[in-house]
Design an enzyme around this catalytic site. Structure first.
Site, PDB file in Angstrom:
ATOM      1  N   LYS A 257      -5.585  -2.121   5.875  1.00 46.74           N
ATOM      2  CA  LYS A 257      -5.629  -3.428   5.206  1.00 46.74           C
ATOM      3  C   LYS A 257      -6.310  -4.430   6.127  1.00 46.74           C
ATOM      4  CE  LYS A 257      -2.527  -7.259   3.996  1.00 46.74           C
ATOM      5  NZ  LYS A 257      -1.129  -7.728   4.035  1.00 46.74           N
ATOM      6  N   ASP A 262      -4.952 -14.669   5.344  1.00 42.87           N
ATOM      7  CA  ASP A 262      -4.147 -14.624   4.124  1.00 42.87           C
ATOM      8  C   ASP A 262      -3.370 -15.920   3.972  1.00 42.87           C
ATOM      9  OD1 ASP A 262      -2.623 -14.007   1.925  1.00 42.87           O
ATOM     10  OD2 ASP A 262      -1.208 -12.751   3.033  1.00 42.87           O
ATOM     11  N   LYS A 269       1.431 -19.780   0.960  1.00 41.13           N
ATOM     12  CA  LYS A 269       2.467 -19.594   1.973  1.00 41.13           C
ATOM     13  C   LYS A 269       2.906 -20.938   2.537  1.00 41.13           C
ATOM     14  CE  LYS A 269       0.759 -15.120   3.710  1.00 41.13           C
ATOM     15  NZ  LYS A 269       1.988 -14.338   3.563  1.00 41.13           N
ATOM     16  N   ASP A 280      -3.384 -10.556   9.668  1.00 35.99           N
ATOM     17  CA  ASP A 280      -3.194  -9.712   8.489  1.00 35.99           C
ATOM     18  C   ASP A 280      -4.263  -8.627   8.369  1.00 35.99           C
ATOM     19  OD1 ASP A 280      -1.360  -9.194   6.523  1.00 35.99           O
ATOM     20  OD2 ASP A 280      -2.299 -10.448   5.011  1.00 35.99           O
ATOM     21  N   ASP A 339       0.436 -13.627  -3.329  1.00 39.15           N
ATOM     22  CA  ASP A 339       0.689 -13.352  -1.916  1.00 39.15           C
ATOM     23  C   ASP A 339       1.081 -11.891  -1.681  1.00 39.15           C
ATOM     24  OD1 ASP A 339       0.817 -13.958   0.776  1.00 39.15           O
ATOM     25  OD2 ASP A 339       2.926 -14.557   0.694  1.00 39.15           O
ATOM     26  N   GLU A 341      -0.911  -9.427  -1.928  1.00 44.04           N
ATOM     27  CA  GLU A 341      -2.317  -9.053  -2.104  1.00 44.04           C
ATOM     28  C   GLU A 341      -2.713  -7.806  -1.330  1.00 44.04           C
ATOM     29  OE1 GLU A 341      -2.357  -9.959   1.799  1.00 44.04           O
ATOM     30  OE2 GLU A 341      -1.338 -11.128   0.265  1.00 44.04           O
ATOM     31  N   ARG A 343      -1.379  -4.913  -1.040  1.00 44.05           N
ATOM     32  CA  ARG A 343      -1.273  -3.688  -1.848  1.00 44.05           C
ATOM     33  C   ARG A 343      -2.417  -3.595  -2.860  1.00 44.05           C
ATOM     34  NH1 ARG A 343       4.558  -5.583  -3.603  1.00 44.05           N
ATOM     35  NH2 ARG A 343       4.276  -6.465  -1.537  1.00 44.05           N
TER      36      ARG A 343
END
Length: 487
Positions: A257, A262, A269, A280, A339, A341, A343
């Protein structure tokens, strides 16, 4: 720094610093030799408390009687176990850094452990102990490191020498992952990371393919592209291939990933701590570093690393809660929370990698869920797998590398929690419980029968507070796993 082996009479080694272990209830061979040469100084100073066998206690002395080292660094080992080894060795090297040449006597420290394991861990810590995150200050202290960190062996041993070199190679890989993880998101963009992968592939003779936004649209990667829609930074998917095994051997696949930043998207967030969302992309950084390290070590195994890079931003064109995206695999996903995201990126990259390369197994790594941090804290990563043999291999590799994981459950109940009235899947459960498990269950829907493991590294990929920075995990685990796959 250079890393090599030294042998002979340890007291006659002319070095800047000699690092010596002091266990509880006895002396190592080097400590005994120093004690004898100094007419009992070591024993007397232990009794007086100037040298202490307690784990992590360090004492440094210049011009120690009886040896030619400029400094002797005594490190308390206590009843040292394998789990303490990295910490006490790092302390020893931290206190020896002023020496131009540092000599480690670590092969004496753990008499119950295999010398090759000690040598490999020594090489890894020697390479990484003095790391400092790259900063962008206009003025900073010039941090000097030793020119050499050498491992002392009483007699030449090729297996130990090889293990020490392999440990250093793993350390270099960890440094690479940390370097990318620590970069600010305005510099470490999807385009930048794609260019870095191309440079890396060129230097190591790897095959690399970069997919831009149009190429991913043709492939039907609607989930990954849905995450990218809110940012002016265009996404990239990078596939790196290393052909170290036989031509017809199916590869091991590594998927990462790569959210270079993010914000949470429309499901924004909280402001506090959002700066750490540059981390991230640590899963992708680890996969790139792992395949590069495997290539540098010339491991006899075929590997493909596939990573998806994008930002997740709340722009005017961003995906909204309630939107439905179509994945590469053809399944539709209702986005209940933008959020969640990671996956969405991983499901497309996983499905593509399995479809294209038919790997014998696939391992993904992602800073996926805060729920995994709640469950396991900041020292142990979460492991989910649909294959018992693969899960055991990864757990053993993690234990050997001192990069531990804990097996977490996958169950049909977690999949059912992702039911949507409007799409094949929702990207989150309607319950707050088992967040790490439902995220893994979502990914499992895109791997089919391929042996697959998911590493949720949200708790271990970086540190916060005064020690803020990337850790480079799980590169040590992955390299040990790849070495096992090559046997």
């Amino acid at each position: 720094m250079k890393f090599s082996m030294v042998s002979g009479d340890v007291l006659k080694l002319e070095c800047g610093a000699l690092v010596v272990g002091i266990p509880a209830g006895g002396l190592t061979p080097t400590a005994e030799a120093l004690d004898k040469a100094s007419e009992g100084v070591v024993s007397r100073w232990i009794e007086a408390g100037d040298i202490h066998p307690c784990v992590g206690k360090v004492a440094v002395f210049r011009d120690f009687p009886g040896c030619k080292a400029e400094r002797v660094v005594f490190v308390g080992l206590g009843k040292c176990k394998a789990r303490d080894f990295q910490r006490v060795l790092k302390l020893g090297i931290d206190n020896a850094y002023l020496g131009k040449e540092v000599v480690l006597t670590t092969l004496e420290w753990l008499p119950d452990e295999v010398p090759e394991w000690i040598a490999e861990q020594s090489g890894f810590i020697a390479c990484t102990a003095l790391d400092r995150p790259k900063n962008y200050k206009t003025f900073d202290i010039n941090w000097k490191k030793p020119k050499n960190i050498d491992l002392y062996v009483p007699d030449e041993n090729k297996d130990v020498e090889k293990a020490y070199a392999e440990g250093v190679s793993v350390g270099v890989g960890v440094q690479m992952a940390k370097q990318y993880g620590d970069m600010p998101a305005n510099l470490c963009t999807p385009k930048f990371m794609a260019e870095e992968c191309m440079k890396l592939a060129g230097s190591l003779g790897l095959d690399v393919t970069v997919f831009d936004e149009k190429a991913m649209e043709k492939l039907g990667m609607g989930c990954l592209l849905g995450v990218a829609k809110g940012s002016h930074q265009k996404p990239r998917m990078v596939v790196i291939e290393y052909h170290g095994g036989k031509k017809d051997d199916t590869p091991v696949a590594l998927v990462g990933k790569g959210l270079t930043f993010d914000s949470g998207g429309i499901s924004l967030k909280p402001a506090k701590g959002m700066d750490e969302m540059k981390y991230d992309m640590c899963g992708a950084a680890a996969m790139i570093a792992s395949i590069a390290t495997a290539a540098a070590m010339k491991l006899p195994v075929n590997i493909v690393a596939a990573v998806g890079f994008t930002e997740n931003m709340p722009g005017s064109s961003a995906t909204k809660p309630g939107d439905i995206l179509k994945s590469y695999a053809g399944k539709t996903v209702e986005v209940l929370n933008t959020d969640a995201e990671g996956r969405l990126v991983l499901c497309d990259v996983l499905a593509y990698t399995i479809d294209k390369f038919k790997p014998k197994c696939v391992v993904d790594a992602a800073t996926l869920t805060g729920a995994c941090v709640v469950a396991l804290g900041n020292d142990i990563a979460g492991l989910f797998s649909n294959d018992e043999e693969l899960a055991v291999s990864l757990m053993m590799a993690g234990d050997t590398a001192m990069d531990p994981v804990w097996r977490m459950p996958l169950d049909i109940s977690f999949t059912k929690a992702l039911k949507s009235n409007f799409a094949d899947l929702a990207n989150i459960s309607d319950s707050r419980g088992a967040g790490a498990c439902t995220a893994a269950a979502f990914l499992e829907e895109f791997v089919g029968d391929t042996p697959w493991a998911h590493l949720d590294i949200a708790g271990v990929a970086n540190k916060s507070g005064k020690e803020k920075g990337s850790t480079g995990r799980p590169v040590p685990l992955l390299i040990n796993f790849l070495k096992d796959q090559a046997e």
